[in-house]
Design an enzyme around this catalytic site. Structure first.
Site, PDB file in Angstrom:
ATOM      1  CB  THR A  81      -0.805   0.013   1.331  1.00 29.22           C
ATOM      2  OG1 THR A  81      -1.642  -1.120   1.354  1.00 29.22           O
ATOM      3  CG2 THR A  81      -1.636   1.261   1.520  1.00 29.22           C
ATOM      4  NE  ARG A  83      -8.459  -7.939   2.910  1.00 34.07           N
ATOM      5  CZ  ARG A  83      -7.447  -7.077   2.989  1.00 34.07           C
ATOM      6  NH1 ARG A  83      -7.213  -6.249   1.994  1.00 34.07           N
ATOM      7  NH2 ARG A  83      -6.682  -7.035   4.042  1.00 34.07           N
ATOM      8  CB  VAL A  84     -13.023  -3.737   2.112  1.00 34.57           C
ATOM      9  CG1 VAL A  84     -12.534  -2.341   2.455  1.00 34.57           C
ATOM     10  CG2 VAL A  84     -13.899  -3.699   0.860  1.00 34.57           C
TER      11      VAL A  84
HETATM   12  N1  ASP Z   1      -3.288  -2.672   4.500  1.00 36.45           N
HETATM   13  C1  ASP Z   1      -3.597  -3.150   3.180  1.00 36.45           C
HETATM   14  C2  ASP Z   1      -4.775  -4.060   3.239  1.00 36.45           C
HETATM   15  O1  ASP Z   1      -4.895  -4.793   4.201  1.00 36.45           O
HETATM   16  C3  ASP Z   1      -2.508  -3.862   2.517  1.00 36.45           C
HETATM   17  C4  ASP Z   1      -1.120  -3.411   2.841  1.00 36.45           C
HETATM   18  O2  ASP Z   1      -0.900  -2.348   3.310  1.00 36.45           O
HETATM   19  O3  ASP Z   1      -0.158  -4.138   2.609  1.00 36.45           O
HETATM   20  O4  ASP Z   1      -5.520  -4.101   2.285  1.00 36.45           O
END
Ligand code: ASP
Length: 393
Positions: free
Chosen positions: A237, A265-266
């Site tokens: 992210t 999925r969120v």
């Molecule tokens: N936090 C993000 C999610 O769970 C993914 C990530 O930051 O690696 O969708």
């Protein structure tokens, strides 16, 4: 820093060293706890902060994969531009980058091979927010979240509704799956789906893989990477937050989320108060890593509230991390199955970040985040909540 390189070592980091060092890791308090007299046992709110270091404005920070993008945001801040324009401009570079397979174009897809993106924004001066989740076929979802904030009286739009809203607002629809991501997804599919067998441990696996990956060094490296991310679905992210010269604050977080997720999925990234939070009187916070852990503690909001009571950004991030750890009774084996990071700035232009593990995704490298304070964009070490897996310092 490319997520590619971070992820290359992710599996090794967790699987290779978990057994070796777990028992030694947790006999210490966090550095921030030691410095400030905090007990990271959590949940009981606010304790006196360590003496504050001098901040600098304007300031823009992000996760490490934004280190080459923060300059664009800083240019906007220096010209007196809006803080939300600055953070969105910075993360748009990463969303557009096909080589970052954790964000935007080229993100690793869901289990059906569709890239689904989540994003959020908060604009401190006007106390507004916007977010989108499970969006397909639209690349720049941070800008889309900003459009939700600016052109509607909603805060969150999801799924096909968000895609149609984007098209109505003039966003271009496109296939977000690059050849790179498609091949990795095919390998994952071949390894896990009953219908697509042979599985990863079968003798036919190699033949199956040679039908997907060519016999070139690039494709063989891609295959090696695919085998790692198949076993351990990566996350990734970019959260980005900025404060300008006069102290206005904004933030955004944008992601393709968890690879191979169930469609729909969120994660935490589009959840206001978890993956992104701003209070213009206090500061801003964001997160990367296993979003489910952050959602359960409302990390972004928790960190900002800790800063409101006087904690430094770093100590507030460590406090949020302590809440994550507490949810597993500080069980190191369970905590060793995931990574999570928190990032924060305050109104004075101070910044901080915390990683669950000192070594982040790569066992040989410390967990880092990116900071631009007006002179240059550089990587800075996160404060670790727990020591490197496999060491006992
Ligand atoms: N936090 C993000 C999610 O769970 C993914 C990530 O930051 O690696 O969708």
């Amino acid at each position: 820093m490319s997520l590619w390189s971070r992820r290359k070592f992710f599996l090794t980091s967790l699987a290779g060293s978990a057994a070796a060092g777990i028992a030694n890791l947790f006999e210490r308090t966090t550095p921030a706890a030691a410095a400030s007299g905090l007990t990271p046992s959590v949940g009981n709110g606010v304790r006196p902060a360590a003496p504050a270091a001098q901040g600098k404005r304007p300031l823009i920070i992000s996760s490490a994969n934004g280190v080459n993008a923060l300059g664009r945001g800083m240019d906007i801040l220096k010209k007196g531009g809006d803080t939300l324009d600055a953070v969105v401009a910075a993360v748009t570079i990463v969303e557009d980058d096909p080589n970052d397979d954790s964000v935007g174009y080229g993100g690793l897809p869901n289990e059906q091979g569709e890239v689904e993106l989540d994003a959020s924004v908060m604009h401190g001066p006007t106390h507004r927010a916007g977010s989108v989740a499970s969006v397909r076929r639209i690349k720049n979802v941070s800008r889309l979240a900003k459009t939700v904030m600016e052109r509607t009286n909603h805060v969150m739009i999801v799924g096909d509704g968000a895609r149609r809203f984007a098209v109505d607002e003039g966003f271009e629809e496109m296939n977000l799956l690059t050849e790179h991501s498609r091949k990795i997804w095919l390998a994952w599919k071949a390894s896990t789906s009953f219908n697509w067998r042979p599985g990863i441990d079968s003798p036919e696996w190699k033949d199956k893989m040679s039908s997907i990956f060519e016999d070139t060094p690039e494709d063989q490296a891609l295959l090696a990477y695919a085998q790692r991310v198949i076993t351990d679905p990566p996350t990734g992210t970019i959260p980005c937050m900025a404060v300008n010269e006069k102290g206005d604050i904004s933030a955004t977080t944008t992601t393709s989320g968890l690879a191979w997720k169930i469609p729909g999925r969120v994660g935490d990234s589009p959840i206001i108060g978890a993956g992104c939070y701003v209070d213009n009187e206090v500061g801003a916070a964001g997160s990367t890593g296993k979003g489910e852990e952050n959602i359960k503690i409302c990390g972004g909001h928790t960190i900002v509230e800790m800063m409101r009571k006087g904690m430094s950004p770093k100590d507030a991030c460590l406090e949020a991390m302590a809440r994550v750890a507490r949810n597993y009774s500080n069980d190191k084996k369970k905590l060793a199955t995931f990574h999570i990071y928190f990032y924060a700035i305050n109104k004075d232009g101070q910044h901080g970040a915390a990683s669950l593990w000192r070594n982040g995704y790569e066992p040989s490298k410390r967990a880092m985040y990116a900071v631009h304070d007006g002179t240059e964009s550089k990587l800075v070490e996160c404060a670790p909540y727990l020591d490197e897996i496999g060491t006992s310092d």
